[in-house]
Design a protein around this motif. Structure first.
Motif, PDB file in Angstrom:
ATOM      1  N   THR A 192       0.880  -1.174   0.000  1.00  0.00           N
ATOM      2  CA  THR A 192       0.000   0.000   0.000  1.00  0.00           C
ATOM      3  C   THR A 192       0.915   1.221   0.000  1.00  0.00           C
ATOM      4  N   VAL A 215       3.789   0.107  -5.497  1.00  0.00           N
ATOM      5  CA  VAL A 215       2.322   0.013  -5.431  1.00  0.00           C
ATOM      6  C   VAL A 215       1.768  -0.382  -6.806  1.00  0.00           C
ATOM      7  N   ASN A 219      -2.848   2.292  -9.498  1.00  0.00           N
ATOM      8  CA  ASN A 219      -2.987   3.350  -8.492  1.00  0.00           C
ATOM      9  C   ASN A 219      -1.940   4.448  -8.717  1.00  0.00           C
ATOM     10  N   GLY A 222      -1.361   6.724  -5.845  1.00  0.00           N
ATOM     11  CA  GLY A 222      -0.582   6.064  -4.797  1.00  0.00           C
ATOM     12  C   GLY A 222       0.902   6.135  -5.097  1.00  0.00           C
TER      13      GLY A 222
END
Ligand code: MG
Length: 348
Positions: A192, A215, A219, A222
């Motif tokens: 994450t 990640v 994403n 992210g």
């Protein structure tokens, strides 16, 4: 000129099962393409399809007849731009299949001129960085042994696969076995964003050089979050497939990691390198688990790279092709000084 083409599947068992955050592989299925001119000079190129990018040996074999028809239609192995454009016109996807054809045609063109590819591109072989040797995920004690073996074999740059709940234990084991090695880590999208920032701070304390694909590529925000807070430089692999991805990752990472099996050819690979440089990114070239029928071509790009991760054939029990000498991690482009990519059947 008339060109003759063909291909064959090669199934290559690995030296040992290879595990990353996404799964385990015990065998590599590549497809080797041949393109010959009417004097019998033959170029070879390999496809190392990756399920992550939607390809298998079967999808490569399904599309190769149409790709090779396009090569025969162009008919001139030196018309590299026209050929890659034709390949893209036949299929926009299937990058490993297109890469195999691009490599074979480049190999043939350079062989016809009697020069290694790096010479055709005007590159200085002494600019090539060392390649890293990859340590896959495993039991902690096995990882320690693998790191010790890699150091004993002369490798001084190790890339460690992470993305488990034992990441710190694994790095401590590698550091213990390889106190002087340059270390990089690759999470293969497993963290994450918050976890990636925490782990990067901890990894910086273990003298790790950079973190690859912390990640998921799905994403991008992210990735930006990690890039803005990470204690270590960030490399984008799954987030960087073709040159069109480079502008989008330019403010989300430090290093663009290209692979021939993602770009779909050598010209597109050089476009990724140019685009990354234009955006102020450092450049790395990686690979799948693949034969020297394709790794040797990626090695020809080495003088354009900051970081190389071209150990794909070193993980095979046996490679039907030999290529550029990578013993102990040094990419010795000039040593064999063979025309083309430097790939040859190992039996010759
Ligand atoms: Mg990677």
């Amino acid at each position: 000129m008339s060109l003759e083409t063909g291909f064959e599947r090669v199934s290559m068992p690995l030296e040992a099962p290879f595990t990353i955050a996404r799964g385990t592989q015990t065998e590599a299925e590549n497809v080797v393409v041949r393109v010959a001119d009417d004097a019998g000079t033959t170029g070879v190129g390999g496809a190392a399809p990756s399920a992550h990018y939607g390809e298998t040996a079967a999808t490569v074999e399904a599309v190769l007849p149409a790709l090779l028809d396009a090569v025969e239609r162009v008919g001139d192995p030196h018309a590299l731009h026209a050929i890659e454009a034709e390949l893209r016109a036949v299929v926009n996807g299937n990058p490993a299949a297109r890469a195999a054809v691009s490599i074979a045609v480049h190999d043939l063109a350079a062989k016809r001129l009697g020069v290694p590819l790096y010479r055709l591109w005007g590159l200085d072989p002494s600019d090539a960085p060392m390649t890293s040797f990859t340590i896959g995920l495993d039991e902690t004690e096995r990882v320690r042994e693998k790191a010790a073996d890699a150091v004993a074999a002369g490798y001084s740059v190790l890339k460690v696969k992470l993305g488990t709940d034992r990441d710190r234990e694994l790095i401590d084991a590698v550091r213990d076995a390889a106190p002087d090695a340059r270390l990089r880590v690759d999470a293969n999208e497993a963290w994450t964003p918050k976890e990636a920032v925490e782990k990067s701070a901890w990894l910086a304390g273990r003298d790790v050089e950079f973190v690859e694909q912390p990640v998921p590529a799905e994403n991008p925000e992210g990735l930006r979050y990690v890039y803005e807070r990470s204690a270590l430089p960030i490399a984008a692999d799954e987030s960087c497939v073709t040159a069109a991805d480079v502008p989008a990752i330019a403010d989300r990472c430090d290093i663009a990691n290209l692979k021939l099996m993602k770009t779909g050819g050598l010209l597109e690979a050089r476009r990724v390198i140019a685009a990354a440089r234009a955006h102020g990114l450092a450049v790395m070239c990686g690979c799948m688990i693949e034969s020297n029928a394709s790794i040797a071509a990626a090695a020809q790009l080495a003088p354009l790279l900051d970081y190389a991760d071209l150990d794909g054939s070193l993980l095979l029990a046996e490679d039907p092709y030999e290529g550029v000498d990578l013993a102990d991690g040094e990419i010795r482009l000039a040593d064999r000084d063979r025309a083309g990519t430097g790939a040859r059947p190992a039996s010759e």
